[in-house]
Design a protein around this motif. Structure first.
Motif, mmCIF file in Angstrom:
data_model
loop_
_atom_site.group_PDB
_atom_site.id
_atom_site.type_symbol
_atom_site.label_atom_id
_atom_site.label_comp_id
_atom_site.label_asym_id
_atom_site.label_seq_id
_atom_site.Cartn_x
_atom_site.Cartn_y
_atom_site.Cartn_z
ATOM 1 N N THR A 83 47.724 48.834 54.129
ATOM 2 C CA THR A 83 49.131 48.501 53.840
ATOM 3 C C THR A 83 49.278 47.336 52.856
ATOM 4 O OG1 THR A 83 49.139 47.069 55.817
ATOM 5 C CG2 THR A 83 49.951 49.345 56.059
ATOM 6 N N GLU A 84 48.220 46.552 52.696
ATOM 7 C CA GLU A 84 48.292 45.397 51.795
ATOM 8 C C GLU A 84 47.612 45.651 50.449
ATOM 9 O OE1 GLU A 84 46.769 41.936 53.724
ATOM 10 O OE2 GLU A 84 48.238 42.011 55.376
ATOM 11 N N ARG A 85 47.017 46.810 50.287
ATOM 12 C CA ARG A 85 46.294 47.094 49.045
ATOM 13 C C ARG A 85 47.248 47.506 47.912
ATOM 14 N NH1 ARG A 85 40.751 50.428 50.785
ATOM 15 N NH2 ARG A 85 40.060 48.924 52.373
ATOM 16 N N ILE A 86 47.022 46.903 46.762
ATOM 17 C CA ILE A 86 47.777 47.237 45.550
ATOM 18 C C ILE A 86 46.771 47.657 44.484
ATOM 19 C CG2 ILE A 86 49.382 46.416 43.780
ATOM 20 C CD1 ILE A 86 50.583 46.573 46.571
ATOM 21 N N TYR A 87 46.963 48.852 43.919
ATOM 22 C CA TYR A 87 46.004 49.434 42.989
ATOM 23 C C TYR A 87 46.480 49.296 41.535
ATOM 24 C CZ TYR A 87 43.857 51.565 47.109
ATOM 25 O OH TYR A 87 43.242 51.771 48.336
ATOM 26 N N PHE A 88 45.567 48.935 40.652
ATOM 27 C CA PHE A 88 45.853 48.842 39.215
ATOM 28 C C PHE A 88 44.696 49.432 38.400
ATOM 29 C CE2 PHE A 88 48.191 45.008 40.742
ATOM 30 C CZ PHE A 88 49.471 45.397 40.373
ATOM 31 N N GLN A 89 45.042 49.993 37.252
ATOM 32 C CA GLN A 89 44.035 50.276 36.234
ATOM 33 C C GLN A 89 43.989 49.016 35.382
ATOM 34 O OE1 GLN A 89 42.210 53.124 36.153
ATOM 35 N NE2 GLN A 89 40.962 52.315 34.480
ATOM 36 N N VAL A 90 42.912 48.244 35.525
ATOM 37 C CA VAL A 90 42.815 46.940 34.861
ATOM 38 C C VAL A 90 42.143 47.112 33.499
ATOM 39 C CG1 VAL A 90 41.975 44.585 35.031
ATOM 40 C CG2 VAL A 90 42.650 45.822 37.104
ATOM 41 N N PHE A 91 42.894 46.815 32.416
ATOM 42 C CA PHE A 91 42.337 46.885 31.065
ATOM 43 C C PHE A 91 41.685 45.542 30.741
ATOM 44 C CE2 PHE A 91 45.093 50.447 31.197
ATOM 45 C CZ PHE A 91 44.548 51.385 30.315
ATOM 46 N N LEU A 92 40.411 45.613 30.356
ATOM 47 C CA LEU A 92 39.580 44.421 30.201
ATOM 48 C C LEU A 92 39.718 43.820 28.792
ATOM 49 C CD1 LEU A 92 36.442 45.829 32.068
ATOM 50 C CD2 LEU A 92 38.365 44.497 32.994
ATOM 51 N N PHE A 144 41.617 47.356 43.284
ATOM 52 C CA PHE A 144 42.735 47.083 44.186
ATOM 53 C C PHE A 144 42.637 45.655 44.707
ATOM 54 C CE2 PHE A 144 39.506 48.908 47.034
ATOM 55 C CZ PHE A 144 39.519 48.041 48.119
ATOM 56 N N PHE A 145 43.813 45.084 45.004
ATOM 57 C CA PHE A 145 43.909 43.679 45.420
ATOM 58 C C PHE A 145 44.860 43.591 46.601
ATOM 59 C CE2 PHE A 145 43.583 44.086 40.826
ATOM 60 C CZ PHE A 145 42.401 43.430 40.551
ATOM 61 N N GLY A 191 46.281 33.813 40.374
ATOM 62 C CA GLY A 191 45.024 33.122 40.110
ATOM 63 C C GLY A 191 43.856 33.743 40.868
ATOM 64 N N LYS A 192 44.079 34.102 42.152
ATOM 65 C CA LYS A 192 43.024 34.707 42.961
ATOM 66 C C LYS A 192 42.724 36.125 42.483
ATOM 67 C CE LYS A 192 41.554 35.473 47.733
ATOM 68 N NZ LYS A 192 41.854 35.271 49.166
ATOM 69 N N VAL A 193 43.759 36.839 42.044
ATOM 70 C CA VAL A 193 43.575 38.191 41.506
ATOM 71 C C VAL A 193 42.680 38.146 40.268
ATOM 72 C CG1 VAL A 193 44.727 40.153 40.389
ATOM 73 C CG2 VAL A 193 45.739 39.102 42.424
ATOM 74 N N VAL A 194 42.940 37.159 39.377
ATOM 75 C CA VAL A 194 42.136 37.011 38.166
ATOM 76 C C VAL A 194 40.667 36.724 38.516
ATOM 77 C CG1 VAL A 194 41.747 35.563 36.119
ATOM 78 C CG2 VAL A 194 44.065 36.270 36.702
ATOM 79 N N ASP A 195 40.447 35.807 39.441
ATOM 80 C CA ASP A 195 39.077 35.455 39.836
ATOM 81 C C ASP A 195 38.339 36.665 40.432
ATOM 82 O OD1 ASP A 195 39.515 32.864 39.030
ATOM 83 O OD2 ASP A 195 40.004 32.118 41.046
ATOM 84 N N PHE A 196 39.040 37.413 41.277
ATOM 85 C CA PHE A 196 38.418 38.560 41.928
ATOM 86 C C PHE A 196 38.126 39.671 40.910
ATOM 87 C CE2 PHE A 196 38.362 42.380 44.644
ATOM 88 C CZ PHE A 196 37.453 41.992 45.601
ATOM 89 N N ALA A 197 39.078 39.916 40.003
ATOM 90 C CA ALA A 197 38.898 40.946 38.970
ATOM 91 C C ALA A 197 37.750 40.582 38.037
ATOM 92 C CB ALA A 197 40.183 41.130 38.171
ATOM 93 N N LEU A 253 43.727 42.182 31.465
ATOM 94 C CA LEU A 253 42.997 40.917 31.560
ATOM 95 C C LEU A 253 42.588 40.511 30.143
ATOM 96 C CD1 LEU A 253 40.476 41.102 34.572
ATOM 97 C CD2 LEU A 253 42.268 39.388 34.223
ATOM 98 N N GLU A 254 42.908 39.271 29.753
ATOM 99 C CA GLU A 254 42.561 38.836 28.401
ATOM 100 C C GLU A 254 42.373 37.330 28.352
ATOM 101 O OE1 GLU A 254 40.962 38.975 25.623
ATOM 102 O OE2 GLU A 254 42.066 40.798 25.035
ATOM 103 N N TYR A 255 41.497 36.884 27.434
ATOM 104 C CA TYR A 255 41.285 35.454 27.222
ATOM 105 C C TYR A 255 42.355 34.942 26.249
ATOM 106 C CZ TYR A 255 36.669 36.238 29.296
ATOM 107 O OH TYR A 255 35.633 36.573 30.153
ATOM 108 N N LEU A 256 43.133 33.951 26.678
ATOM 109 C CA LEU A 256 44.207 33.396 25.850
ATOM 110 C C LEU A 256 44.052 31.889 25.739
ATOM 111 C CD1 LEU A 256 47.337 35.326 27.234
ATOM 112 C CD2 LEU A 256 45.925 35.924 25.258
#
Length: 258
Positions: free
Chosen positions: A151-160, A172-173, A180-186, A240-243
């Motif tokens: 119930t807490e999972r959120i799915y994304f197609q993450v473009f690197l 999924f997250f 911030g935690k999503v970025v670290d985990f991804a 996800l991108e370096y800025l």
């Protein structure tokens, strides 16, 4: 009393003498005409007069008068029109006409805003539909923390980030996690360099695919899933991108999908 000229003529005896006298005194000056004195004493017009322009600090002059028929002031040729010299008698738009123009502008602006909102709603609806279709596939292949409740999972197609060997990765997250935690985990799942905990010129950021906005680290996924303007969709795309630290969004998000 007889005039000097009549006394002179009375002394002439012969007709030939009379004719000779007429010819001799025919001009006004020769017979002492009073009209000559009047004309000689009259004021002659000044041939060198000029007319200075009345408009503000203009120094222009004209040899002939250039009068505005409305304010009746002298102007140079450059400022002869009412609009050119800001004529005090210039007609201003009537209040009713101005109100009509304002109403038309309001209607046009309202129509544009409504069209923009309609287009935005249509785009959001298409994104939501596409996310629902993609969600089934993502659930089959996405990687993430398998201890998370379904119930807490959120799915994304993450473009690197551009330049990475792998273009995108399904993940999924937890919906309660901060960005911030999503970025670290991804970054750990995709084996990406992550120096977000250091003082560097670039940071790895999670960006919205529609607006290109770099999502603030302190926000949660839940906040963006319920956002009214640009929501994230379960089963949708994310970047996800370096800025650089002073860059707040990606300009060309479409280039990640082509």
């Amino acid at each position: 009393m007889r005039s000097p000229l009549s006394l002179h003529f009375s002394k002439l005896n012969k007709p030939s003498d009379l004719r000779h006298s007429f010819l001799q005194h025919r001009s006004r000056a020769a017979h002492g005409c009073s009209e000559v004195n009047i004309r000689n004493n009259s004021v002659k017009p000044d041939q060198h007069r000029s007319y200075t322009c009345s408009y503000k600090d203009c120094k222009g002059k004209e040899l002939l008068p250039v009068l505005c028929p409305y304010c009746e002031k002298h102007f140079c040729l450059r400022h002869r029109h009412q609009s050119d010299h800001e004529c005090e008698k210039l007609d201003t738009p009537k209040p009713r006409m101005a109100a009509t123009q304002q109403l038309v502008k309001h209607i046009v602006d309202a129509k544009k805003n409504e069209e923009a909102k309609s287009k935005k709603r249509k785009g959001a609806k298409n994104s939501e539909t596409a996310a629902k279709v993609a969600l089934m596939k993502l659930k089959m292949h996405a990687c993430g923390d398998k201890s998370l409740p379904q119930t807490e999972r959120i799915y994304f197609q993450v473009f690197l980030p551009k330049g990475n060997k792998e273009k995108s990765k399904p993940m999924f997250f937890c919906s309660k996690w901060s960005i911030g935690k999503v970025v670290d985990f991804a970054a750990s799942l995709a084996s990406l360099k992550n120096d977000n905990n250091k003082s560097t010129s670039q940071k790895l950021r999670l960006c919205h695919t529609a607006s290109g906005e770099a999502l603030p680290f302190e926000h949660t996924l839940e906040m963006w899933l319920s956002d009214k303007d640009y929501p994230l969709y379960n089963g949708g795309n994310i970047i996800l991108e370096y800025l650089d630290n002073d860059v707040l969004f990606i300009e060309d998000t479409e280039s990640y999908f082509s």
